[in-house]
Each structure stands twice: as C-alpha cells, then as structure tokens.
Write an enzyme that holds these catalytic residues in place. Structure first.
Site, PDB file in Angstrom:
ATOM      1  N   PHE A 256       3.306   6.735   1.402  1.00 27.82           N
ATOM      2  CA  PHE A 256       4.293   7.558   0.903  1.00 27.82           C
ATOM      3  C   PHE A 256       3.800   8.526  -0.082  1.00 27.82           C
ATOM      4  CE2 PHE A 256       5.123   3.141   2.015  1.00 27.82           C
ATOM      5  CZ  PHE A 256       6.276   3.260   2.707  1.00 27.82           C
TER       6      PHE A 256
ATOM      7  N   PRO B 293       0.830  -1.210   0.008  1.00 28.83           N
ATOM      8  CA  PRO B 293       0.108   0.046   0.058  1.00 28.83           C
ATOM      9  C   PRO B 293       1.018   1.512   0.044  1.00 28.83           C
ATOM     10  CG  PRO B 293      -0.845  -1.618   1.561  1.00 28.83           C
ATOM     11  CD  PRO B 293       0.387  -2.220   1.023  1.00 28.83           C
ATOM     12  N   CYS B 294       0.422   2.169  -0.895  1.00 27.48           N
ATOM     13  CA  CYS B 294       1.047   3.434  -0.984  1.00 27.48           C
ATOM     14  C   CYS B 294       0.778   4.669  -0.267  1.00 27.48           C
ATOM     15  CB  CYS B 294       1.145   3.867  -2.593  1.00 27.48           C
ATOM     16  SG  CYS B 294      -0.480   4.146  -3.263  1.00 27.48           S
ATOM     17  N   PRO B 295      -0.494   4.855   0.520  1.00 24.31           N
ATOM     18  CA  PRO B 295      -0.863   5.957   0.905  1.00 24.31           C
ATOM     19  C   PRO B 295      -0.030   6.593   2.139  1.00 24.31           C
ATOM     20  CG  PRO B 295      -2.856   4.452   0.773  1.00 24.31           C
ATOM     21  CD  PRO B 295      -1.487   3.651   0.494  1.00 24.31           C
TER      22      PRO B 295
END
Length: 336
Positions: A77, A73-75
């Site tokens: 960053f 998951p990217c949120p």
C-alpha cells in the site's frame, strides 16, 4: 493483575505491545515471521513468540482475547512500493486477520498501516478492508495520525483503524481516535528541541555512521546556505534526489538509500536514535553491530506514544478496570 488481554499479530519488535501493556494489557498470543524481529522481541520482552507464520495459524488455536492488535505489512500500500494493494501476497495477509476476528470475536481491535492504504486502487482497497471488518460484526473508526503530534520528532503518518464489536460499539459522538497528546510538537522550536533530546552526543557516535566526505560535500552543494541551517537538523533526500533540511526526522523506513536521512548533513541516525524516534524506552536493546538489521527493525515498528494514546481511548471506552495505568511519553514509561 492485567485488566484485559490482547493478541499481538505481526508483532515486529513489540512497539504495539509496549503501548497496550502500558494501559494494563496482557499479551496472550504473538505472531511474527521475521527471525531478527523474533530475536529482539523475545530478548526484550522475555516472552517467546507464539507463532511465526500467520498463514499457518489455526484460528481456533488462538487463545480468547479482549483486543486484537495487528500492524500488518505495508509495502503493498506504500507509495514506495508497487501499490498492488490486497492483490499481492503481503497485502493478502490482511485476510488472516479476518479469519481470526471471525473465529475469536474479541471486544475490539486496532489495526495500523500506511496512510496511503486509503488511496490505493482509487480507494477500493480500503473500502474492501473496511467492509470485511464490518462483516465480521464490528463498527469501524479510522483516522490518519502523525507521530509529530505525539511528542516524537519524526514525520510518520499512519492510518489507524479501530473497531468495536457491534454489541459494544459507541456512537460517533462518544468516541474518536485522538489526533494528538499533550506532547505535540507544534512549532519548529518544539521539534528542534525534541530532536536535540533524542540525538546522541557527537563524541559517542561511531565513525561508521558517518557518510563519506563525497556524500557530505554533495549534500552541502545541494542546499543554498549551509551556514544558515540551524542545528540540529535532519537532511532528507527524496527519490528525485532533492534535499530538504528539517527540524525533525523524515519517516524511518525499513529499506531506503543509506543516505536518505543525515543528521546535520553528516551522518546517519544511530540504532539508539532510531529507537528513540519511535518512542522506545532506554532499556530496550537492539544490537547495533549490523546497521541494516537495526534500520529494518526500527523502520518496521510503530511510534509507541501515538499508539499509546489510541490504546488509552480504546480501553477507556470499553470500561476496563482503570486501577493502575502507565504513562508513555517519547522514549519513557513511568507509572501514574
């Protein structure tokens, strides 16, 4: 017969799987916590998700595999998030990748996240990521790629991190992560033609995809000369409310303003168009009765042709049997 095996962590709807199956891989383990993604993955791949929550996976229970793949998951960053990096719950999921790498020691891995991972906490977050991977016994390569350079009319920049077990590591002169393929959309003409190929016929688009007349009117007032804007185009609204018209789509996001992207300033992309913008083949289905669900699932997956280009280089470097391969272009998969 497969040429190699892989584990598909944070599997989403299977974009990474599509790319690595196309170069001869066999998925032996998958993990995905989102129930909507699980349903779409299992229906399209006709294969059950092995585990749901990576936090509950015992590393020694994961089957041996040649490649570990993880688009975590990217949120944590993303510039659209709070930039807590590895310090919040989603960012810390990275350490579960490390657990499995340490235990299973596959030949190589490929990780994917947002470009901004390199810059969070003044670069400290990525240095921590890279160091942790190296301490597992891997030589690490990384590069930021853009799906526009792989035949998809979507501006989507992602950090790709590839690692080889130290015993198998190439030197920097013999391996590099590819930054484009032969389908690169280098010009505005290329981009607009590719966008036209992806868009559905206007007569086939349900009215529910159209923005309200007020929204459309506001958009027209926000651009200088509507008549001078070639079609097709995607009208992109940033967080400051500024409108930019482009011959390609902005980054698909799992959550954003409903009117963040409007085709020709009129309507939102359909679920089928969003799948095409990520390079999924036409046989791949997502029920479009819930647009929020479709947007979330397509916004959380990967551009398949881009990942496929990386997969080809990675597999070639490891010298797996190359008896049969599949070419993945934007939205298609055909045998060579």
């Amino acid at each position: 017969m497969s040429r190699f095996t892989f584990a598909d962590l944070f599997a989403g709807i299977g974009g990474t799987r599509a790319a690595y199956e196309a170069v001869g891989g066999e998925c032996v383990f998958s993990c995905e916590i989102d129930e909507d993604a699980q349903e779409v993955y299992e229906r399209n791949w006709e294969d059950p998700i092995t585990e749901h929550d990576i936090r509950e996976v015992e590393a020694d229970s994961v089957p041996s595999h040649d490649l570990l793949l993880a688009c975590w998951p990217c949120p944590s960053f993303s510039q659209m998030g709070k930039l807590d990096g590895l310090e919040d719950e989603r960012g810390m999921l990275f350490y579960h990748i490390i657990r499995i790498l340490k235990e299973k020691q596959p030949k190589a891995f490929m990780l994917e996240n947002v470009k901004n991972l390199r810059f969070v906490k003044d670069g400290d977050a990525y240095e921590t990521v890279r160091s942790a991977l190296e301490q597992c016994g891997y030589t690490v390569f990384d590069k930021v790629l853009n799906s526009l350079n792989f035949g998809l009319p979507q501006h989507r920049e992602r950090l790709i991190v590839v690692g080889f077990h130290d015993d198998l590591a190439p030197d920097e002169d013999s391996f590099s992560i590819p930054t484009q393929n032969q389908a690169k959309l280098a010009t505005e003409t290329d981009q607009r033609e590719a966008l036209a190929d992806i868009l559905e016929d206007k007569n086939d688009v349900d009215e529910r995809y159209y923005a309200s007349e007020k929204v459309q009117s506001d958009r027209r007032e926000d651009v200088e000369d509507v008549s001078a804007i070639p079609e097709p185009s995607i009208w992109h609204e940033n967080r400051a409310g500024q409108i930019t018209t482009r011959p390609y789509c902005g980054t698909l996001r799992a959550s954003s303003s409903w009117n963040y992207l409007l085709v020709n300033g009129e309507r939102r992309p359909t679920v089928r168009e969003q799948l095409r913008l990520q390079g999924f083949p036409e046989w791949f289905k997502i029920d479009d009765s819930n647009r929020s669900r479709g947007r979330k699932l397509t916004g959380n997956t990967v551009p398949i042709p881009m990942i496929h280009a990386v997969a080809k280089e990675l597999v070639a470097e490891l010298d797996f049997d190359t008896a049969s391969t599949t070419t993945v272009d934007a939205g298609t998969a055909t045998s060579d």
